[in-house]
Write an enzyme that holds these catalytic residues in place. Sequence first.
Site, mmCIF file in Angstrom:
data_model
loop_
_atom_site.group_PDB
_atom_site.id
_atom_site.type_symbol
_atom_site.label_atom_id
_atom_site.label_comp_id
_atom_site.label_asym_id
_atom_site.label_seq_id
_atom_site.Cartn_x
_atom_site.Cartn_y
_atom_site.Cartn_z
ATOM 1 N N CYS A 117 0.817 -1.219 0.000
ATOM 2 C CA CYS A 117 0.000 0.000 0.000
ATOM 3 C C CYS A 117 0.852 1.271 0.000
ATOM 4 O O CYS A 117 0.316 2.367 -0.116
ATOM 5 C CB CYS A 117 -0.958 -0.008 1.175
ATOM 6 N N HIS A 127 -3.285 6.819 2.177
ATOM 7 C CA HIS A 127 -3.748 5.512 1.716
ATOM 8 C C HIS A 127 -5.116 5.217 2.328
ATOM 9 O O HIS A 127 -5.345 5.443 3.517
ATOM 10 C CB HIS A 127 -2.731 4.441 2.112
ATOM 11 N N ASN A 180 -10.220 -0.870 0.118
ATOM 12 C CA ASN A 180 -8.766 -0.697 0.144
ATOM 13 C C ASN A 180 -8.168 -1.316 -1.120
ATOM 14 O O ASN A 180 -8.150 -2.532 -1.267
ATOM 15 C CB ASN A 180 -8.216 -1.375 1.407
#
Length: 336
Positions: free
Chosen positions: A122, A261, A292
């Site tokens: 990420c 993020h 996500n």
Amino acid sequence: MTGLQVTQGAAHSKIYAVGGYRPRRSVTNAEICTMIDSSDEWIQTRSGIKERRWASPDETVQAMAVAAGRAALARTELAPGQIDVVIVSTVTHFHATPAIATRIAAELGAKGAAAFDISAACAGFCYGIAMADSMIRTGTARHVLVIGAERLSDITDKHDRGTAFLFADGAGAAVVGPSDEPGIGPVVWGSDGDQADLITQTAAFDVAARQTGVNHQDFPTLRMDGNPVFRWASYTMAKVAAEAMDRAGVGPDQIDVFAPHQANLRIVDAMFRALKLPDRVVIAKDIEYQGNTSAASIPLALEALLESGEAHSGQTALIIGFGAGLVYAGQVIVLP
Ligand SMILES: CC(C)(COP(=O)(O)OP(=O)(O)OC[C@H]1O[C@@H](n2cnc3c(N)ncnc32)[C@H](O)[C@@H]1OP(=O)(O)O)[C@@H](O)C(=O)NCCC(=O)NCCS
């Protein structure tokens, strides 16, 4: 004698444009709750997620990456052939070799560009932006395409209560090039391999293949120890983001947009409070409808804010990525 010639690049670099690809299929919390013992209310309260996108078979990592790359390039004056380097951050391209980046570069028409994959989960987009900035300023490249592309649904155990509702699919890209004015601040990045087990695959692919034959259904999946990751992200990462502001020489008052993020809306909120950013700062909340998407989440969030008019070209944004590794990277950027 040390008579080697070395290159020197542009004084500064900046992001010229961002672009994204969002898979067609939206998956509601109600659908997730047919697979895990949970509720729409729990998922929304604990993560902020209302829906996420899961890719269909034709929406491959390559297809999504190419679409995102094209969308970003279309917002610039550049032809694909002017891209010198293609960096693709992904953890869901299942060939150790060749890299998916070479095929993506070829399909985009960035013929002959240097192309490689990075595995920084990420944090991958911010890692890529840091590398692009360095390449442009040292003269090893003039234009760099950074892409984050993931099909996390392929490695998500749909029956795992800790992750099934979180992970999603998509791709986001940014074109980076030379600039007269600073457009990308110094990166603050690092890793903590002692905590690598907090988010990891249940098995290596070779072990899984040996045990089961290569059967997609028996793929290893992601496991996450959510709560320690949550605490690490909310507190340690806020300090990293504060350092990124310091190193760029900007205070909270000079930040217009906060686009961390998209891991969990509560983490976004906790970081926002810890950083003491003013209330007028626009906060990326793309997670609400995207889930996500790992390396794709920041460029997707930036694209959404710019397209909706909530954010504008020339504004100052704080971005930070963090995840499996553990890895992290954050910087202050000027929006394209
Ligand atoms: C995954 C996450 C949303 C879980 O939220 P949390 O507040 O930490 O929840 P916990 O795991 O402490 O569980 C709290 C309670 O909810 C329950 N629970 C866990 N998952 C559940 C689910 N899907 N549905 C309903 N209840 C659930 C637990 O059993 C626990 O119940 P108990 O209090 O009776 O024991 C959160 O930890 C998180 O977002 N972590 C970080 C994710 C991240 O940043 N990733 C970055 C890298 S990609």
